[in-house]
Design a protein around this motif. Structure first.
Motif, PDB file in Angstrom:
ATOM      1  N   ASP A   1      39.669  44.981  53.593  1.00 32.84           N
ATOM      2  CA  ASP A   1      40.714  44.049  54.013  1.00 32.84           C
ATOM      3  C   ASP A   1      40.043  42.718  54.307  1.00 32.84           C
TER       4      ASP A   1
ATOM      5  N   THR B   1      44.742  33.608  53.818  1.00 27.83           N
ATOM      6  CA  THR B   1      45.317  34.640  52.965  1.00 27.83           C
ATOM      7  C   THR B   1      44.764  35.982  53.428  1.00 27.83           C
TER       8      THR B   1
ATOM      9  N   GLU C   1      44.494  40.096  52.007  1.00 31.02           N
ATOM     10  CA  GLU C   1      44.815  41.180  51.075  1.00 31.02           C
ATOM     11  C   GLU C   1      43.840  42.342  51.250  1.00 31.02           C
TER      12      GLU C   1
ATOM     13  N   ARG D   1      42.131  45.841  49.092  1.00 31.41           N
ATOM     14  CA  ARG D   1      41.910  46.580  47.860  1.00 31.41           C
ATOM     15  C   ARG D   1      41.159  47.874  48.169  1.00 31.41           C
TER      16      ARG D   1
ATOM     17  N   ALA E   1      52.144  38.377  53.899  1.00 30.03           N
ATOM     18  CA  ALA E   1      51.324  39.482  53.412  1.00 30.03           C
ATOM     19  C   ALA E   1      52.153  40.749  53.503  1.00 30.03           C
TER      20      ALA E   1
ATOM     21  N   GLU F   1      51.869  44.888  53.176  1.00 30.55           N
ATOM     22  CA  GLU F   1      50.752  45.831  53.237  1.00 30.55           C
ATOM     23  C   GLU F   1      51.141  47.288  53.497  1.00 30.55           C
TER      24      GLU F   1
ATOM     25  N   GLU G   1      47.392  45.661  49.941  1.00 30.16           N
ATOM     26  CA  GLU G   1      48.014  44.507  50.568  1.00 30.16           C
ATOM     27  C   GLU G   1      47.962  43.335  49.603  1.00 30.16           C
ATOM     28  N   VAL G   2      49.125  42.682  49.406  1.00 33.70           N
ATOM     29  CA  VAL G   2      49.198  41.497  48.557  1.00 33.70           C
ATOM     30  C   VAL G   2      49.961  40.407  49.303  1.00 33.70           C
ATOM     31  N   ASP G   3      49.753  39.176  48.892  1.00 28.64           N
ATOM     32  CA  ASP G   3      50.426  38.031  49.509  1.00 28.64           C
ATOM     33  C   ASP G   3      51.481  37.488  48.551  1.00 28.64           C
TER      34      ASP G   3
ATOM     35  N   ARG H   1      53.142  35.929  43.389  1.00 30.62           N
ATOM     36  CA  ARG H   1      51.876  36.379  43.965  1.00 30.62           C
ATOM     37  C   ARG H   1      50.977  35.175  44.226  1.00 30.62           C
TER      38      ARG H   1
END
Length: 400
Positions: free
Chosen positions: A252, A262, A264, A266, A361, A363, A377-379, A389
Motif C-alpha cells: 500500500d 494518491t 493505491e 497491489r 481511493a 479499496e 486499491e485504485v484511485d 482512473r
C-alpha cells in the motif's frame, strides 16, 4: 522512468482567489463574519505557502495574510500579497485598527489545540466562534484542473514505484526490505516524504508492506490493513516478517507530489497464490471492475458501498471484509487531496451525491485471521460520464 522534477509549480493565483471566494460564500450561508485560517494544510490550500502565519478572511472585506516566518521564502511560494509581522500580537493590533474582529469567528476547531485557541482569543481577540472546518472540507472536495494535474503526477510517481516492486519482492526478504527500497525509489523522483492525515492522533506511513499474519493484525489506525510495525511506539507499518512462497504481499503506497496524495494497493506473490486467498482477491477485483463500469457523477456514495457489499455477501466474505472482528472499518473508499482522509467517504451511512472533480481511493480488502490480507486499491476521478482512473495500471496479481 518518470522524469525527475527539481521544482514544483506554484499554485495559480486564480485558484487561490476562487477558493477564498468560495469560502466567503459558505461563510455567508453559515452566518460567520470572518475566518482565522491557522492550520498548515488549510493555510497552504488558500495561500500556496505553508510558512508560519495566519490568513484572515472577512466576509465583507479583502483577506489579510500575515507571515511570521519565513517571509523571504513565502515570497517565492505564494502569489498573494502578505504582511510580514514578528508575532501574533502585531496581528491583533492591526486587525483591531481595521475593525475586522466583529461578529462570529470561524475557527478550525477539529485541530486547533486549546492552548492555541486561548492564545488567539487573548492576543487577536474574538467573542463568538463556530467551526469553519466543515466549510473548508466542502470546498476542498471538488478539485480544480490544476489540482487534478498534481494528483495525476502523484499517480505517475506511484505507478513507477509499483513497477519497481516486481524486482524487489523476493522470497525471504523482509517487509522492511521492500519498504526501504521502494520508499527510496519514490524519494529519488521527488516524493514529498510523508502523507498528511487530518485529525488528532492520525498518522500515516508512505508505504506499508505486509506478508502473512502481519496483514491480519488490527491496530488503532482507521485502516483495514495496518501491519504490526516494529514497535508499540509506532504500531503500524512494515515489519521484520519475511516473505513466504504462496502468501500474498500487499503493498500500500501513497504518492506525494506538490502536496497532493494518491493511494493505491497491489498484490505480489512468490510462486503460486495459496488457495484460501483466491476468492477474496477475485471478489475485490470484481468490486473494482463493477464500480469502474457504472460509477459516474450523480451516483450516491451509499449505492457504491451497497453494490460492493452485495458482491461480498454473494461470496460469503462479510466477516473478512475491510478488516476482521474489532479491526473492521466502515468505509470502502476515502477522498484524496492534500490529505489522505478527505471527502467523499464511501460508506453505508454517509449520503452524498458524487460530483465532477471529486477524487477518491477505492479499496476492497479482505482479512483472513492468522493468515494474512489481500485486496486491491485504485484511485478514481469522478467525471460526468464515468470514473477516470488516476493511473492506467493493471490490478492483476504480480507473480515473481
Amino acid at each position: 522512468m518518470l522524469e525527475q522534477v527539481g521544482a514544483f509549480e506554484q499554485v495559480p493565483k486564480q485558484d487561490l482567489l476562487n477558493r477564498i471566494a468560495g469560502l466567503k460564500n459558505l461563510m455567508a450561508a453559515a452566518k460567520m463574519d470572518f475566518a482565522l485560517i491557522w492550520e498548515n494544510v488549510d493555510r497552504f490550500y488558500f495561500t500556496g505557502t505553508m510558512q508560519k502565519g495566519i490568513l484572515i478572511v472577512p466576509l465583507d472585506k479583502e483577506p489579510l495574510f500575515f507571515i511570521e516566518q519565513s517571509a523571504e521564502r513565502a515570497k517565492t511560494e505564494t502569489p498573494l500579497d502578505f504582511i510580514s509581522v514578528k508575532n501574533d500580537k502585531e496581528i491583533g493590533e492591526m486587525l483591531g485598527n481595521k475593525g475586522i474582529l466583529k461578529g462570529t469567528a470561524g475557527l478550525e476547531l477539529d485541530v486547533l489545540p486549546v492552548a492555541t485557541f486561548e492564545r488567539l482569543k487573548r492576543v487577536i481577540g474574538f467573542g463568538r466562534y463556530a467551526d469553519v472546518m466543515p466549510l473548508i472540507k466542502e470546498l476542498r472536495i471538488i478539485k480544480s484542473p490544476f489540482e487534478i494535474e498534481q494528483i495525476k503526477r502523484s499517480g505517475h510517481m506511484m505507478s513507477y514505484v509499483f513497477r519497481a516492486a516486481k524486482d524487489v519482492v523476493r522470497e525471504g526478504v523482509t517487509e522492511l526490505d521492500i519498504d526501504a527500497a521502494l520508499v527510496a525509489e519514490g524519494r529519488k523522483l521527488g516524493h514529498q516524504g510523508f502523507l498528511r492525515m487530518r485529525g488528532i492522533n492520525q498518522e500515516m506511513m508512505t508505504l506499508t508492506a505486509q506478508s502473512g499474519f502481519t496483514g491480519a493484525v488490527a491496530t488503532y489506525a482507521d485502516v483495514p490493513i495496518a501491519g504490526t510495525g516494529v514497535t508499540p511506539a509506532v504500531p503500524q507499518g512494515s515489519s521484520f516478517k519475511r516473505v513466504q512462497r504462496g502468501i500474498p504481499v500487499t503493498i500500500d503506497y501513497g504518492g506525494g507530489y506538490n502536496g497532493y496524495i494518491t493511494d493505491e494497493t497491489r498484490i505480489f506473490v512468490v510462486g503460486r497464490l495459496k488457495e484460501l486467498f483466491k476468492k477474496p482477491y477475485e471478489t475485490a477485483r470484481a468490486i473494482i471492475e463493477d464500480a469502474a463500469a457504472w460509477g459516474r457523477e450523480g451516483v450516491e456514495c451509499t449505492e457504491i458501498f451497497s453494490r460492493a457489499y452485495g458482491l461480498v455477501k454473494k461470496a460469503h466474505l462479510q466477516d473478512n471484509f475491510m478488516g476482521y472482528g474489532e479491526g473492521q472499518v466502515s468505509f470502502i473508499g476515502h477522498g484524496l487531496g492534500l490529505e489522505i482522509n478527505e471527502l467523499p467517504v464511501i460508506t453505508a451511512r454517509h449520503s452524498r451525491m458524487l460530483k465532477e472533480g471529486m477524487v477518491f481511493a477505492f479499496e476492497p480488502k479482505f482479512i483472513i485471521p492468522g493468515e494474512g490480507a489481500i485486496g486491491v486499491e485504485v484511485d478514481f476521478i469522478v467525471r460526468r460520464h464515468g470514473f477516470e482512473r488516476v493511473t492506467g495500471d493493471s490490478i492483476d496479481i504480480v507473480y515473481v
